[in-house]
Motif scaffolding. Structure first.
Motif, mmCIF file in Angstrom:
data_model
loop_
_atom_site.group_PDB
_atom_site.id
_atom_site.type_symbol
_atom_site.label_atom_id
_atom_site.label_comp_id
_atom_site.label_asym_id
_atom_site.label_seq_id
_atom_site.Cartn_x
_atom_site.Cartn_y
_atom_site.Cartn_z
ATOM 1 N N ARG A 270 -14.940 -57.137 41.005
ATOM 2 C CA ARG A 270 -14.868 -56.558 42.351
ATOM 3 C C ARG A 270 -15.835 -55.398 42.567
ATOM 4 N NH1 ARG A 270 -8.501 -55.969 42.776
ATOM 5 N NH2 ARG A 270 -8.839 -55.883 40.534
ATOM 6 N N LEU A 271 -16.195 -54.707 41.502
ATOM 7 C CA LEU A 271 -17.127 -53.588 41.636
ATOM 8 C C LEU A 271 -18.542 -53.952 41.170
ATOM 9 C CD1 LEU A 271 -14.818 -50.689 40.412
ATOM 10 C CD2 LEU A 271 -15.406 -51.291 42.762
ATOM 11 N N MET A 272 -18.755 -55.234 40.879
ATOM 12 C CA MET A 272 -20.047 -55.666 40.353
ATOM 13 C C MET A 272 -21.149 -55.560 41.408
ATOM 14 S SD MET A 272 -21.222 -59.367 38.956
ATOM 15 C CE MET A 272 -21.104 -59.984 40.632
ATOM 16 N N ASN A 273 -20.928 -56.074 42.596
ATOM 17 C CA ASN A 273 -21.985 -56.061 43.608
ATOM 18 C C ASN A 273 -22.366 -54.649 44.022
ATOM 19 O OD1 ASN A 273 -22.289 -58.831 43.659
ATOM 20 N ND2 ASN A 273 -20.753 -59.107 45.248
ATOM 21 N N ARG A 274 -21.400 -53.765 44.086
ATOM 22 C CA ARG A 274 -21.683 -52.400 44.541
ATOM 23 C C ARG A 274 -22.179 -51.481 43.417
ATOM 24 N NH1 ARG A 274 -18.048 -48.980 48.740
ATOM 25 N NH2 ARG A 274 -19.499 -47.264 48.951
ATOM 26 N N TYR A 275 -21.570 -51.613 42.216
ATOM 27 C CA TYR A 275 -21.864 -50.672 41.127
ATOM 28 C C TYR A 275 -22.356 -51.314 39.830
ATOM 29 C CZ TYR A 275 -19.201 -47.471 44.084
ATOM 30 O OH TYR A 275 -18.753 -46.719 45.127
ATOM 31 N N ASN A 276 -22.508 -52.632 39.789
ATOM 32 C CA ASN A 276 -22.869 -53.348 38.548
ATOM 33 C C ASN A 276 -21.820 -53.112 37.460
ATOM 34 O OD1 ASN A 276 -25.223 -54.215 39.793
ATOM 35 N ND2 ASN A 276 -26.387 -52.483 39.036
ATOM 36 N N PHE A 277 -20.566 -52.952 37.881
ATOM 37 C CA PHE A 277 -19.453 -52.631 36.979
ATOM 38 C C PHE A 277 -18.637 -53.893 36.704
ATOM 39 C CE2 PHE A 277 -15.248 -50.990 35.871
ATOM 40 C CZ PHE A 277 -15.556 -49.910 35.050
ATOM 41 N N PHE A 278 -18.524 -54.236 35.438
ATOM 42 C CA PHE A 278 -17.752 -55.399 34.990
ATOM 43 C C PHE A 278 -16.521 -54.908 34.243
ATOM 44 C CE2 PHE A 278 -22.128 -56.819 35.219
ATOM 45 C CZ PHE A 278 -22.060 -58.132 35.665
ATOM 46 N N VAL A 279 -15.402 -55.590 34.418
ATOM 47 C CA VAL A 279 -14.218 -55.322 33.608
ATOM 48 C C VAL A 279 -14.093 -56.478 32.625
ATOM 49 C CG1 VAL A 279 -11.728 -54.955 33.554
ATOM 50 C CG2 VAL A 279 -13.093 -54.033 35.456
ATOM 51 N N LEU A 280 -14.091 -56.139 31.335
ATOM 52 C CA LEU A 280 -14.027 -57.124 30.258
ATOM 53 C C LEU A 280 -12.667 -57.065 29.577
ATOM 54 C CD1 LEU A 280 -17.413 -56.187 28.515
ATOM 55 C CD2 LEU A 280 -17.074 -57.876 30.336
ATOM 56 N N GLU A 281 -12.142 -58.226 29.247
ATOM 57 C CA GLU A 281 -10.947 -58.296 28.402
ATOM 58 C C GLU A 281 -11.392 -58.700 27.009
ATOM 59 O OE1 GLU A 281 -6.781 -60.777 27.771
ATOM 60 O OE2 GLU A 281 -7.854 -60.968 29.671
ATOM 61 N N VAL A 282 -10.982 -57.937 26.020
ATOM 62 C CA VAL A 282 -11.304 -58.281 24.635
ATOM 63 C C VAL A 282 -10.335 -59.387 24.216
ATOM 64 C CG1 VAL A 282 -11.493 -57.467 22.255
ATOM 65 C CG2 VAL A 282 -12.111 -55.936 24.162
#
Length: 178
Positions: A129-141
């Protein structure tokens, strides 16, 4: 003690959250490695890691398309490789070959582990959800690997503009966390 104003462009070096990692991806039959220090733990179980991958980085498109990666944690012995991978682009260089890194198969993702790193975290992207605006990815290990022979890993921590700190002494303090 008198304090002085500090440049906002250097704040990153004060808050640097954790060790520099080598993020590996695989896309369209090509494995790549990028050096990354902009990441943060977001949750304990399941482990969630937030990270920023610049849209200018070759790894951005691979991570966006495959939604898989490995966070490989190097020790100070790999400092030249860490800097070299950070100063070259996977668009023009095979970083595994050029930096003598050994790709090893992961159990749950297509991206390779880096054998020379003391720990490897297989991840999938669970929130963009924050990828397009901030290049922020949430990863699950999904799976974690560690070299049991590496008892006290000395990891690199980026302070900005070519300065790194090496993790040092471990101290134990009272904690109610288990």
């Amino acid at each position: 003690m008198a304090k002085r104003s500090y440049p906002l462009s250097k704040v990153y070096g004060l808050l640097e959250p954790g060790p520099v990692v080598l993020l590996s991806t695989a896309h369209k039959g090509r494995a790549n490695v990028m050096t990354m220090s902009w990441h943060t733990m977001m949750e304990f179980e399941p482990p969630l890691v937030g990270c920023i991958v610049s849209g200018r980085d070759f790894s951005f498109d691979a991570l966006k398309a495959t939604r898989q990666c490995v966070l490989n944690i190097p020790t100070v012995e790999l400092k030249a490789t860490v800097v070299g991978c950070g100063n070259t682009s996977g668009r023009s260089v095979d970083k595994f070959k050029d930096f003598g890194l050994t790709p090893a198969p992961a159990a749950l993702v297509d991206a390779p582990l880096i054998a020379e790193c003391y720990a490897n975290l297989e991840c999938r992207v669970v929130d963009t959800r924050l990828m397009n605006r901030y290049n922020f990815f949430v990863l699950e290990v999904l799976k974690a690997w560690i070299d049991p022979a590496c008892k006290d890993p000395r990891t690199l921590h980026h302070r900005g503009r070519g300065a790194f700190m090496v993790a040092g002494e471990t101290i134990k303090l009272p904690s109610k966390m288990k």
